[in-house]
Design a protein around this motif. Structure first.
Motif, PDB file in Angstrom:
ATOM      1  N   ASP A 101     -55.896  73.956 -29.749  1.00 43.73           N
ATOM      2  CA  ASP A 101     -55.719  73.761 -28.308  1.00 43.73           C
ATOM      3  C   ASP A 101     -54.291  73.334 -27.981  1.00 43.73           C
ATOM      4  O   ASP A 101     -53.708  73.788 -26.995  1.00 43.73           O
ATOM      5  N   VAL A 102     -53.723  72.469 -28.805  1.00 42.18           N
ATOM      6  CA  VAL A 102     -52.338  72.023 -28.603  1.00 42.18           C
ATOM      7  C   VAL A 102     -51.384  73.206 -28.743  1.00 42.18           C
ATOM      8  O   VAL A 102     -50.463  73.381 -27.939  1.00 42.18           O
ATOM      9  N   GLU A 103     -51.603  74.042 -29.759  1.00 41.27           N
ATOM     10  CA  GLU A 103     -50.749  75.212 -29.967  1.00 41.27           C
ATOM     11  C   GLU A 103     -50.819  76.138 -28.766  1.00 41.27           C
ATOM     12  O   GLU A 103     -49.803  76.620 -28.269  1.00 41.27           O
ATOM     13  N   LEU A 104     -52.019  76.381 -28.249  1.00 38.87           N
ATOM     14  CA  LEU A 104     -52.190  77.242 -27.077  1.00 38.87           C
ATOM     15  C   LEU A 104     -51.510  76.637 -25.861  1.00 38.87           C
ATOM     16  O   LEU A 104     -50.820  77.341 -25.116  1.00 38.87           O
ATOM     17  N   LEU A 105     -51.658  75.347 -25.667  1.00 36.74           N
ATOM     18  CA  LEU A 105     -51.025  74.671 -24.541  1.00 36.74           C
ATOM     19  C   LEU A 105     -49.505  74.760 -24.619  1.00 36.74           C
ATOM     20  O   LEU A 105     -48.838  75.068 -23.619  1.00 36.74           O
ATOM     21  N   LEU A 106     -48.950  74.516 -25.794  1.00 37.35           N
ATOM     22  CA  LEU A 106     -47.497  74.630 -25.970  1.00 37.35           C
ATOM     23  C   LEU A 106     -47.022  76.048 -25.663  1.00 37.35           C
ATOM     24  O   LEU A 106     -46.044  76.246 -24.945  1.00 37.35           O
ATOM     25  N   ARG A 107     -47.736  77.023 -26.213  1.00 38.46           N
ATOM     26  CA  ARG A 107     -47.328  78.421 -26.083  1.00 38.46           C
ATOM     27  C   ARG A 107     -47.432  78.934 -24.654  1.00 38.46           C
ATOM     28  O   ARG A 107     -46.618  79.750 -24.218  1.00 38.46           O
ATOM     29  N   THR A 108     -48.410  78.461 -23.886  1.00 34.88           N
ATOM     30  CA  THR A 108     -48.666  79.046 -22.578  1.00 34.88           C
ATOM     31  C   THR A 108     -48.233  78.184 -21.397  1.00 34.88           C
ATOM     32  O   THR A 108     -48.172  78.686 -20.278  1.00 34.88           O
ATOM     33  N   SER A 109     -47.925  76.909 -21.615  1.00 42.26           N
ATOM     34  CA  SER A 109     -47.688  76.025 -20.470  1.00 42.26           C
ATOM     35  C   SER A 109     -46.349  75.302 -20.461  1.00 42.26           C
ATOM     36  O   SER A 109     -45.978  74.752 -19.434  1.00 42.26           O
ATOM     37  N   VAL A 110     -45.656  75.247 -21.566  1.00 45.48           N
ATOM     38  CA  VAL A 110     -44.414  74.468 -21.632  1.00 45.48           C
ATOM     39  C   VAL A 110     -43.226  75.350 -21.290  1.00 45.48           C
ATOM     40  O   VAL A 110     -43.058  76.438 -21.839  1.00 45.48           O
ATOM     41  N   ILE A 111     -42.404  74.860 -20.352  1.00 42.82           N
ATOM     42  CA  ILE A 111     -41.187  75.565 -19.948  1.00 42.82           C
ATOM     43  C   ILE A 111     -40.016  74.613 -20.164  1.00 42.82           C
ATOM     44  O   ILE A 111     -40.082  73.444 -19.773  1.00 42.82           O
ATOM     45  N   GLN A 112     -38.945  75.109 -20.765  1.00 43.27           N
ATOM     46  CA  GLN A 112     -37.768  74.280 -20.995  1.00 43.27           C
ATOM     47  C   GLN A 112     -37.019  74.056 -19.693  1.00 43.27           C
ATOM     48  O   GLN A 112     -36.945  74.930 -18.840  1.00 43.27           O
ATOM     49  N   GLY A 113     -36.462  72.872 -19.566  1.00 44.86           N
ATOM     50  CA  GLY A 113     -35.623  72.544 -18.434  1.00 44.86           C
ATOM     51  C   GLY A 113     -34.289  72.019 -18.927  1.00 44.86           C
ATOM     52  O   GLY A 113     -34.219  71.293 -19.911  1.00 44.86           O
ATOM     53  N   ILE A 114     -33.203  72.403 -18.237  1.00 52.04           N
ATOM     54  CA  ILE A 114     -31.854  71.973 -18.610  1.00 52.04           C
ATOM     55  C   ILE A 114     -31.250  71.228 -17.427  1.00 52.04           C
ATOM     56  O   ILE A 114     -31.249  71.734 -16.302  1.00 52.04           O
ATOM     57  N   HIS A 115     -30.760  70.000 -17.678  1.00 47.81           N
ATOM     58  CA  HIS A 115     -30.094  69.243 -16.620  1.00 47.81           C
ATOM     59  C   HIS A 115     -28.760  69.913 -16.313  1.00 47.81           C
ATOM     60  O   HIS A 115     -27.916  70.064 -17.191  1.00 47.81           O
ATOM     61  N   THR A 116     -28.567  70.320 -15.048  1.00 46.65           N
ATOM     62  CA  THR A 116     -27.303  70.943 -14.659  1.00 46.65           C
ATOM     63  C   THR A 116     -26.446  69.982 -13.850  1.00 46.65           C
ATOM     64  O   THR A 116     -25.235  69.967 -13.978  1.00 46.65           O
ATOM     65  N   ASP A 117     -27.061  69.188 -13.004  1.00 46.78           N
ATOM     66  CA  ASP A 117     -26.370  68.168 -12.213  1.00 46.78           C
ATOM     67  C   ASP A 117     -27.163  66.872 -12.322  1.00 46.78           C
ATOM     68  O   ASP A 117     -28.137  66.794 -13.054  1.00 46.78           O
ATOM     69  N   HIS A 118     -26.746  65.907 -11.531  1.00 43.49           N
ATOM     70  CA  HIS A 118     -27.419  64.605 -11.558  1.00 43.49           C
ATOM     71  C   HIS A 118     -28.898  64.729 -11.205  1.00 43.49           C
ATOM     72  O   HIS A 118     -29.741  64.144 -11.865  1.00 43.49           O
ATOM     73  N   ASN A 119     -29.222  65.484 -10.183  1.00 50.47           N
ATOM     74  CA  ASN A 119     -30.613  65.618  -9.738  1.00 50.47           C
ATOM     75  C   ASN A 119     -31.111  67.054  -9.811  1.00 50.47           C
ATOM     76  O   ASN A 119     -32.013  67.433  -9.068  1.00 50.47           O
ATOM     77  N   THR A 120     -30.526  67.865 -10.660  1.00 51.35           N
ATOM     78  CA  THR A 120     -30.898  69.275 -10.724  1.00 51.35           C
ATOM     79  C   THR A 120     -31.357  69.632 -12.131  1.00 51.35           C
ATOM     80  O   THR A 120     -30.742  69.246 -13.116  1.00 51.35           O
ATOM     81  N   LEU A 121     -32.432  70.381 -12.186  1.00 51.84           N
ATOM     82  CA  LEU A 121     -32.995  70.839 -13.445  1.00 51.84           C
ATOM     83  C   LEU A 121     -33.156  72.350 -13.373  1.00 51.84           C
ATOM     84  O   LEU A 121     -33.778  72.872 -12.454  1.00 51.84           O
ATOM     85  N   LYS A 122     -32.589  73.062 -14.331  1.00 52.54           N
ATOM     86  CA  LYS A 122     -32.717  74.522 -14.388  1.00 52.54           C
ATOM     87  C   LYS A 122     -33.843  74.857 -15.364  1.00 52.54           C
ATOM     88  O   LYS A 122     -33.815  74.444 -16.515  1.00 52.54           O
ATOM     89  N   LEU A 123     -34.839  75.599 -14.881  1.00 48.47           N
ATOM     90  CA  LEU A 123     -35.955  75.985 -15.734  1.00 48.47           C
ATOM     91  C   LEU A 123     -35.625  77.261 -16.483  1.00 48.47           C
ATOM     92  O   LEU A 123     -35.067  78.194 -15.916  1.00 48.47           O
TER      93      LEU A 123
END
Length: 104
Positions: free
Chosen positions: A61-83
Motif C-alpha cells: 500500500d505504501v509503494e502504491l501511495l508513493l507511486r500514485t500520489s507523491v509529487i515533488q515540489g521545488i522552492h523557487t521563492d520565499h513563498n513559492t513552490l514549483k510542482l
C-alpha cells in the motif's frame, strides 16, 4: 513462490519506487532509504505468516501511495513552490461541468 522471496521483492520494489519518486532530491532519497531499511530491519525476526502478510500488505500500500500520489515540489521563492509531476502521474483531464446537462 516463498514468502522470503516475496518480502525481498517488496523491499526492492520500494527502493526502486523511492528512486523514481524522489529523483534529484538527495535529502528525501536518503530519508526514504533509511525508513524502508529501518521498517524491514525492525520486522526481520517476525515468524507469524499472518503478521508477515499484514506487513506485506502495508508495504504494498505504501509503494502504491508513493507511486500514485507523491509529487515533488521545488522552492523557487520565499513563498513559492514549483510542482514537478512525473509523466506517469499525468492523466487526461476531463472537464468539470457545474450545471447538469439537460437531456432532450
Amino acid at each position: 513462490m516463498g514468502q522470503a522471496v516475496k518480502v525481498l521483492q517488496l523491499f526492492k520494489t520500494l527502493h526502486r519506487t523511492r528512486q523514481q519518486v524522489f529523483k534529484n532530491d538527495a535529502r528525501a532519497l536518503e530519508a526514504a532509504r533509511i525508513k524502508i531499511n529501518e521498517e524491514f530491519k525492525n520486522n526481520k525476526n517476525e515468524t507469524s505468516p499472518k503478521k508477515i502478510e499484514e506487513l506485506m500488505k502495508i508495504g504494498s500500500d505504501v509503494e502504491l501511495l508513493l507511486r500514485t500520489s507523491v509529487i515533488q515540489g521545488i522552492h523557487t521563492d520565499h513563498n513559492t513552490l514549483k510542482l514537478v509531476p512525473r509523466k506517469d502521474l499525468l492523466v487526461e483531464n476531463v472537464p468539470y461541468c457545474d450545471a447538469p446537462i439537460q437531456k432532450q
